[in-house]
Design an enzyme around this catalytic site. Structure first.
Site: not given
Lengths: 735, 221
Positions: A47, A50, A89, A93, A95, A310, A312
């Site tokens: 993720h 790359y 861009k 999302h 999964h 993570e 938010q």
């Protein structure tokens, strides 16, 4: 920290191979501690790094005179004139949305918004390409309901209009839906911010929501295949708070007006770790972080958890030293947490302190720049053999076929979805959902941005290269069809497990096809995202390289839509029709077949036809325009007719090899245009001069769709077919 | 026209309302921050749509208790005009400046669409400009627009001509298809549809304009 015992289980949990671990030890000259292992794990995840796609992504053209910033930053930037730029861009999302559809989709929206406003742009539009499983699958309805509510719940609250997207269904997504979100923002060209830390001693400011234990290892989860056991990962899905995001947008944009921001980056996947590493790496410097100063929501959090959380709605800002009070005042006004959590250094190292000791000490460049790059083995997909068209006629009349197509899940109206999104907030939505491209006015100007997302996964499955070309070509065509000049694309490449050569072949084929189309159409890639391992229990999704396109309309008075203004106008078909039914929706929905070759993409014809149509639109000769895609000619005519609340008389030319092919074939590079009857002769002559095929196929008027020689189909029955399916599907039973 | 628009944390139609007012009034519109409790002398205060304070409690419940609402109540007492749109309407009912309450849409889902609205009352400073227009087209975008009011209050509203707007095709289950109501003194209007999104022909309707031009005429400056 206590020495770490490295076991195969621990590495597997961190999705690191033995070779990758050996490389880590080589880089450090010692074994990592747990926090450091965690950092490598996320920074070297598919993720973030790359690693499987990098060498192929390099094939995309990324430059054009109007490109201000290509891939590699938080979002891509193109010039839209008058000192303004569009910043955009797309991201996935997938999964999280499958595990917890509401929060998964909501936080997908939140993440992409941050990618755009972190560059100094005010977000002005959201678009969502969604792919769900078979409607008959027991989970599909629950997933559709949750995802749509999540996107609406977040986007509506932050006050950014959701103006477009796509929603299609296929059993290949039964165990792995796709939720991609594209965000577009507008900024002043001289007020763009990048994520490049600089200036030794400058403070690193943490802004926004407090850090909790949510979403730890989200980036690693996004880089793994799915299985039934994934359900147990629900706690790793983050929870969104759009209210905080709205405050964060306003506070950050206000701060950016003050000349004190050196660099800014959102804390997205891999949170504090990736934001600080990426800022330091791009700026070629180091950062010292003090975890004791990070605002925490929970007690007892370890450095490992703080670094990998993570949570938010958080941002990391490098400020010009001495401007701290200015920043505090703005964030206090908006009621947001903010704390200096570190300093920029010139050591080239990330040193993380916690409770008077060093919790991690890593060299920046190798962690973010020396991630492994894999040249994974791949096999080229064979080109499918086209079959003669005449054995593909459904045993129903054309009217019935049209009604069945309009009511099939992929073509049925998605009004049920987009009416749950505020697509008008900001009062600049000139064309909302339902047309070829959405058009959003650039606030306070006469300019408009045309926006669309496109991909035809069944073409990509049948022949990845053709499918990749087609996705880009259709995006370009949709922008053209409203009168816009296509500028650039972003993309989100959704594929299965790249460790399987067939899947890797799909990825390579699609990328190469897309790249070829981008070159031929002067339509560079300026940003993007790759989502691999979209498989559940070994079952891969259809290859789905979603393309998001942005085009510019210099003067909105020259824009057209798909609805014609009145009766007695001529309907013209632009482009060549061979009656191509391979891989068509007609074949799938009416003959129960998904075989054959996808329609070939002739990029020269695409360009020629599109440039011609755009020129005529801008000259004011075109009163309505629609591109031809899924379902072919008759579906497009019906869509225009319904949008116009009118009717149409359609002629079927003589001597066709297959009437079904003519009506439902999916040949590319085609448009329907509506022209004043008195102007038809000059229009057709101009087309001939441009080497473009244009023929009159019908006239507007009446109350239904009349195929000459067949019984008319009432507008009501077409409307019911198209509007009925989704509300009925979502209304059945209880959820 | 001395007009102002309040911004609460989470307001997201504040700019749109300012832009629409300025376009029709031809004068600049003042911005008011939610923590201001002393306001200058104004003719009109607008409460915009959005999600004030996140609306994690009942919609508008927190905003109704914010410092600025006291000042707005005093402004209304003095006879000043107050216009609450969408979340602004919810706030005005929570603050007791308008009767009734707005609960979750009957269909339970957020709904954003252009709807036909009947101008039920043209004898108010907000709606005088609609004289002769039976129905107008205005956008709605809300999750909690289902207007509820008890039998007695409903009869009063109807009897006193205080139902300003009524949906033609009730999109949210509102009692009496009510889309907008006036205060007893007719100087406070709350409505769920968004007139500020309908002042520009490019956006598909200009039916919001008469509301603002009526106010301009009523203020007379």
């Amino acid at each position: 920290m206590s020495p770490l015992e490295i076991t195969p289980e621990l590495l597997a949990e961190h999705r690191l191979t033995a070779e990758e671990y050996a490389r880590i030890v080589e880089i450090l000259g010692r074994a990592p501690n747990l926090a450091e292992l965690g950092i490598f794990s996320v920074m070297w995840s598919e993720h973030c790094s790359y690693k499987s796609s990098k060498r192929h992504l390099a094939k995309f053209p990324t430059e054009a005179p109007w490109v201000v910033c290509g891939p590699g930053e938080n979002a891509g930037i193109v010039d839209i004139g008058d000192g303004q730029v569009a910043v955009f861009k797309m991201e996935s999302h997938n999964h999280p949305s499958f595990i917890e559809p509401y929060q998964g989709a909501a936080t997908g929206v939140g993440g992409i918004l941050r990618d755009v406003f972190t560059m100094g742009a005010r977000p002005v539009a959201l678009l969502d390409p969604l792919r769900f499983g078979d409607p008959a699958h027991p989970r599909t309805r629950h997933l559709v309901g949750g995802v749509v509510a999540g996107i609406g719940g977040y986007g509506n609250c932050v006050g950014v209009p959701t103006v477009g997207g796509e929603t299609t269904f296929h059993r290949a997504y039964n165990g792995n839906i796709l939720v991609n979100v594209m965000c577009v923002g507008v900024a002043e060209a001289d007020r763009v911010f990048y994520a490049r830390a600089a200036g030794v001693g400058n403070p690193v400011l943490y802004v926004g929501a407090k850090t909790g234990r949510d979403g730890i290892h989200g980036a690693t989860m996004a880089s793994a295949e799915f299985s039934e056991a994934s359900e147990a990962r629900r706690p790793t899905v983050q929870v969104g708070d759009p209210f905080t995001e709205k405050l964060l947008i306003e506070a950050c944009l206000e701060l950016m007006q003050k000349d004190c921001v050196v660099a800014i980056q959102d804390m997205g996947a891999a949170g504090l770790t990736s934001s600080s590493f990426e800022m330091a790496a791009r700026g070629g410097c180091g950062i010292e972080l003090d975890l004791d100063r990070v605002p925490l929501r929970e007690t007892g959090m370890t450095p490992y958890e703080i670094l990998l959380s993570e949570s938010q709605e958080r941002m990391l800002v490098v400020l010009r030293a001495g401007h701290e009070d200015e920043a505090y005042a703005i964030f206090a006004k908006w009621g947001l947490d903010c704390a200096v959590v570190g300093r920029v250094t010139d050591t080239g190292r990330m040193v993380v302190r916690w409770r008077h000791s060093v919790a991690a000490d890593l060299p920046v460049q190798p962690v973010s720049g020396a991630a492994p790059v894999y040249d994974r083995p791949w096999v080229e997909a064979p080109r499918p053999i086209p079959e003669p068209a005449d054995d593909r006629i459904a045993p129903v009349d054309h009217g019935t076929a049209l009604l069945r197509l309009l009511s099939c899940p992929d073509l049925a109206s998605k009004r049920w979805i987009w009416e749950q999104y505020d697509h008008m907030v900001m009062a600049d939505t000139v064309q909302g959902p339902g047309g070829d491209a959405a058009v959003v006015r650039v606030h306070g100007t006469r300019k408009g941005l045309a926006l669309t997302t496109d991909c035809t996964p069944r073409y990509c499955q049948a022949h990845p290269r053709t499918g990749g070309m087609q996705a880009v070509a259709e995006t370009w065509r949709n922008l053209t069809a409203v009168g816009a000049r296509p500028l650039a694309i972003t993309n989100c490449l959704n594929f299965g497990n790249p460790e399987r050569p067939v899947i890797m072949g799909q990825l390579v084929g699609c990328i190469e096809g897309m790249a070829e189309a981008c070159r031929a159409l002067d339509f560079p890639v300026v940003s993007g995202n790759v989502s691999l391992y979209n498989e559940t229990d070994g079952q891969a999704i259809l290859p789905t390289p979603n393309v998001g396109g942005v085009g510019l309309i210099e003067d909105l008075s020259g824009m057209v839509g798909i609805a014609w203004p009145h009766d007695d106008l001529s309907l013209l078909l632009i482009g060549e029709s061979t009656g191509w039914l391979g891989c068509s929706l007609y074949l799938r929905e009416l003959c129960g077949r998904e075989d054959g070759a996808p329609p070939p993409v002739d990029l020269a014809a695409e360009r020629r036809n599109g440039d011609f149509v755009r020129k005529r639109i801008r000259a004011g000769e075109v009163l309505a325009c629609h591109d031809l895609s899924d379902g072919g000619l008759l579906v497009a005519v019906a869509e225009m007719m319904l949008a116009s609340r009118s009717g149409v008389h359609l002629a079927i030319p003589d001597g066709l090899p297959s009437v079904a092919g003519w009506l439902f074939g999916e040949d590319q590079a085609r448009y329907l245009v509506v022209v004043d009857a008195a102007r038809v002769a000059t229009f057709v002559a101009a087309a001939a001069d441009a080497g473009v095929q244009a023929r009159v196929i019908g006239v507007t008027g009446g109350d239904g769709l009349t195929l000459v020689g067949h019984p008319p189909i009432s507008r009501n029955s077409l409307c019911e077919a198209r509007e009925g399916w989704l509300p009925a599907f979502m209304g059945e039973g209880s959820s | 026209m001395r007009a102002a628009v309040v911004t609460f944390p989470g307001s997201n139609c504040d700019r749109d309302l300012v832009v629409a007012m300025e376009a029709v009034f031809g004068t600049s519109v003042r911005r008011i921050w939610h923590q201001e409790s002393d306001l200058p002398s104004l003719d009109l205060i607008g409460l915009p749509g959005g999600f004030s304070y996140g609306d994690y409690l009942r919609c508008g419940a927190i905003a109704a208790r914010s410092p600025v609402l006291g000042a707005i109540a005093r402004h209304a007492e003095r006879g000043g005009f107050v216009l609450g749109i969408c979340n602004g309407f919810q706030i005005l009912t929570e603050a007791g400046l308008l009767p009734g309450a707005l609960i979750r849409n009957a269909g339970l889902a957020f709904v954003c669409r252009m709807v036909e609205v009947e101008v039920a009352e043209t004898s108010s400073a907000f709606t005088r400009g609609y004289t002769g227009a039976a129905t107008v087209r205005l956008p709605i975008a809300h999750h909690d627009g289902n207007y509820v009011v008890d039998e007695e209050e409903l009869a009063r509203l109807e009897g006193e001509g205080r139902v300003a707007f009524r949906y033609r095709d009730n999109p949210n289950g509102s009692r009496g298809s009510i889309a907008g109501v006036l205060s007893l003194r007719r100087n406070v209007l709350g409505l769920m549809p968004h007139p500020e999104r309908a002042v520009d022909p490019l956006l598909g309707s200009v039916d919001g304009r008469p509301l603002f031009s009526s106010l301009l005429a009523a203020v007379g400056r």
